[in-house]
Design an enzyme around this catalytic site. Sequence first.
Site, PDB file in Angstrom:
ATOM      1  N   ASN A  44       0.874  -1.178   0.000  1.00 12.81           N
ATOM      2  CA  ASN A  44       0.000   0.000   0.000  1.00 12.81           C
ATOM      3  C   ASN A  44       0.909   1.225   0.000  1.00 12.81           C
ATOM      4  O   ASN A  44       1.467   1.576   1.043  1.00 12.81           O
ATOM      5  CB  ASN A  44      -0.904  -0.020   1.243  1.00 12.81           C
ATOM      6  CG  ASN A  44      -1.757   1.238   1.330  1.00 12.81           C
ATOM      7  OD1 ASN A  44      -1.775   2.057   0.411  1.00 12.81           O
ATOM      8  ND2 ASN A  44      -2.463   1.394   2.433  1.00 12.81           N
ATOM      9  N   TRP A  45       1.040   1.817  -1.164  1.00  8.67           N
ATOM     10  CA  TRP A  45       1.953   2.968  -1.265  1.00  8.67           C
ATOM     11  C   TRP A  45       1.377   4.222  -0.616  1.00  8.67           C
ATOM     12  O   TRP A  45       2.069   5.223  -0.475  1.00  8.67           O
ATOM     13  CB  TRP A  45       2.233   3.269  -2.738  1.00  8.67           C
ATOM     14  CG  TRP A  45       3.162   2.297  -3.399  1.00  8.67           C
ATOM     15  CD1 TRP A  45       3.863   1.276  -2.810  1.00  8.67           C
ATOM     16  CD2 TRP A  45       3.509   2.263  -4.799  1.00  8.67           C
ATOM     17  NE1 TRP A  45       4.608   0.609  -3.743  1.00  8.67           N
ATOM     18  CE2 TRP A  45       4.418   1.192  -4.976  1.00  8.67           C
ATOM     19  CE3 TRP A  45       3.149   3.030  -5.907  1.00  8.67           C
ATOM     20  CZ2 TRP A  45       4.963   0.879  -6.227  1.00  8.67           C
ATOM     21  CZ3 TRP A  45       3.678   2.713  -7.143  1.00  8.67           C
ATOM     22  CH2 TRP A  45       4.579   1.659  -7.292  1.00  8.67           C
ATOM     23  N   LYS A  46       0.086   4.187  -0.282  1.00  5.17           N
ATOM     24  CA  LYS A  46      -0.577   5.383   0.274  1.00  5.17           C
ATOM     25  C   LYS A  46      -0.331   6.564  -0.665  1.00  5.17           C
ATOM     26  O   LYS A  46      -0.285   6.376  -1.877  1.00  5.17           O
ATOM     27  CB  LYS A  46      -0.108   5.626   1.717  1.00  5.17           C
ATOM     28  CG  LYS A  46      -0.304   4.371   2.575  1.00  5.17           C
ATOM     29  CD  LYS A  46      -0.150   4.585   4.051  1.00  5.17           C
ATOM     30  CE  LYS A  46      -0.399   3.272   4.787  1.00  5.17           C
ATOM     31  NZ  LYS A  46      -0.326   3.387   6.242  1.00  5.17           N
ATOM     32  N   HIS A  83      -9.724   1.534   4.435  1.00  3.66           N
ATOM     33  CA  HIS A  83      -8.483   1.667   5.208  1.00  3.66           C
ATOM     34  C   HIS A  83      -8.733   2.610   6.386  1.00  3.66           C
ATOM     35  O   HIS A  83      -9.513   3.559   6.273  1.00  3.66           O
ATOM     36  CB  HIS A  83      -7.364   2.223   4.310  1.00  3.66           C
ATOM     37  CG  HIS A  83      -6.021   2.139   4.969  1.00  3.66           C
ATOM     38  ND1 HIS A  83      -5.602   3.064   5.884  1.00  3.66           N
ATOM     39  CD2 HIS A  83      -5.028   1.219   4.870  1.00  3.66           C
ATOM     40  CE1 HIS A  83      -4.392   2.723   6.316  1.00  3.66           C
ATOM     41  NE2 HIS A  83      -4.011   1.610   5.705  1.00  3.66           N
ATOM     42  N   GLU A 123      -7.126   4.975   7.472  1.00  2.00           N
ATOM     43  CA  GLU A 123      -6.893   6.399   7.159  1.00  2.00           C
ATOM     44  C   GLU A 123      -8.105   6.997   6.446  1.00  2.00           C
ATOM     45  O   GLU A 123      -8.422   8.174   6.635  1.00  2.00           O
ATOM     46  CB  GLU A 123      -5.593   6.530   6.337  1.00  2.00           C
ATOM     47  CG  GLU A 123      -4.369   6.303   7.228  1.00  2.00           C
ATOM     48  CD  GLU A 123      -3.172   5.662   6.557  1.00  2.00           C
ATOM     49  OE1 GLU A 123      -3.089   5.667   5.321  1.00  2.00           O
ATOM     50  OE2 GLU A 123      -2.304   5.140   7.296  1.00  2.00           O
ATOM     51  N   SER A 148       3.103  -2.095  10.547  1.00  2.00           N
ATOM     52  CA  SER A 148       4.547  -2.171  10.806  1.00  2.00           C
ATOM     53  C   SER A 148       5.170  -3.530  10.469  1.00  2.00           C
ATOM     54  O   SER A 148       6.100  -3.975  11.144  1.00  2.00           O
ATOM     55  CB  SER A 148       4.854  -1.776  12.253  1.00  2.00           C
ATOM     56  OG  SER A 148       4.450  -0.440  12.497  1.00  2.00           O
ATOM     57  N   GLY A 170       2.637  -0.864   4.471  1.00  2.00           N
ATOM     58  CA  GLY A 170       2.823   0.537   4.119  1.00  2.00           C
ATOM     59  C   GLY A 170       4.309   0.855   3.976  1.00  2.00           C
ATOM     60  O   GLY A 170       4.922   0.645   2.926  1.00  2.00           O
ATOM     61  N   GLY A 222       2.286   2.429  10.920  1.00  2.00           N
ATOM     62  CA  GLY A 222       3.275   3.492  10.788  1.00  2.00           C
ATOM     63  C   GLY A 222       3.953   3.867  12.090  1.00  2.00           C
ATOM     64  O   GLY A 222       4.618   4.897  12.187  1.00  2.00           O
ATOM     65  N   GLU A 269      -5.887  -4.528  10.534  1.00  2.00           N
ATOM     66  CA  GLU A 269      -4.826  -3.536  10.723  1.00  2.00           C
ATOM     67  C   GLU A 269      -5.116  -2.735  11.990  1.00  2.00           C
ATOM     68  O   GLU A 269      -5.866  -1.749  11.950  1.00  2.00           O
ATOM     69  CB  GLU A 269      -4.784  -2.571   9.533  1.00  2.00           C
ATOM     70  CG  GLU A 269      -4.468  -3.240   8.211  1.00  2.00           C
ATOM     71  CD  GLU A 269      -3.819  -2.275   7.223  1.00  2.00           C
ATOM     72  OE1 GLU A 269      -2.788  -2.649   6.667  1.00  2.00           O
ATOM     73  OE2 GLU A 269      -4.321  -1.154   7.025  1.00  2.00           O
TER      74      GLU A 269
HETATM   75  P1  13P Z   1       2.757   0.423   7.872  1.00  2.00           P
HETATM   76  O1  13P Z   1       3.252  -0.875   7.281  1.00  2.00           O
HETATM   77  O2  13P Z   1       3.517   1.622   7.438  1.00  2.00           O
HETATM   78  O3  13P Z   1       2.564   0.305   9.351  1.00  2.00           O
HETATM   79  O4  13P Z   1       1.264   0.647   7.255  1.00  2.00           O
HETATM   80  C1  13P Z   1       0.346  -0.372   7.335  1.00  2.00           C
HETATM   81  C2  13P Z   1      -0.819   0.001   6.493  1.00  2.00           C
HETATM   82  O5  13P Z   1      -1.557   0.907   6.815  1.00  2.00           O
HETATM   83  C3  13P Z   1      -1.028  -0.765   5.254  1.00  2.00           C
HETATM   84  O6  13P Z   1      -2.290  -0.502   4.704  1.00  2.00           O
END
Ligand code: 13P
Length: 257
Positions: A10-12, A96, A98, A216, A237, A176, A170
Amino acid sequence: MARRPMMAANWKMNKLIEEARDYVEQLLPRIEGARGVDVAIFAPFTCLPEVVRRTQDAPVVAGAQNFYHEDSGAFTGEVSAPMLRDAGAVTVIVGHSERREIFGETDETVAHKAARAVSAGLLPVVCVGETKEERDAGSMWDKVSGQVRAVFEQLDAGQIGGEALVFAYEPIWAIGTGETATPEDAQDAIGRIRALLGELGGEGFAGEVRILYGGSIKPGNVDDIMAQEDVDGGLVGGASLEAESFAELVNAAAKHG
Ligand code: 13P
């Protein structure tokens, strides 16, 4: 029931088109030996066609990070499922945390999106998970089970197989932050999600649904997470932003296929 592992990037809101191109170029030779694992890249809309083009002959699929459940109309700024299909996406992240926390998506909107993705022929990766406060207050399962039930209510499980959707557990406090859920906590939550899917849709359905862990994940912890019985892969992420570390995660997941 053997489920095929999945490792998803997931590149966000990261990467320009040129960076996406370089990334795929670096990734593909590094995962050549990884048979038996589904690899997905969830790219920003602007990079999606480039990722589709560059992965055309590779065992990697391209996906988007969001869409709106109506097909067309006066929805300024939104992108629909048919548009994603048209751009070459085969999968999409839905709900997600976010999107839920920053953009106010509710269980209901997430459920509509999940159902529309399935009916449009996109594989939804539906995210669920609790905040730190909810976990500390002992209401993790209330939150997560409510999110799963809401999605299930919009699906016609009698008409679809469990392979038509993917869940990702998640925990928000692990995203993150560098703080990963322990493999046991990931197994506990994901095992409970699968048991709930069994109650709602039957054992056969629940046995087919892939459930990923996200929060993470990195090369140093992926093996312990993948070793858990109900964990079918990862949604990543930070550690997916470099082709080299994402390739390590893909290769680790392949060992659990
Ligand atoms: P991280 O791997 O940066 O914790 O993010 C996880 C995430 O939100 C994947 O969708």
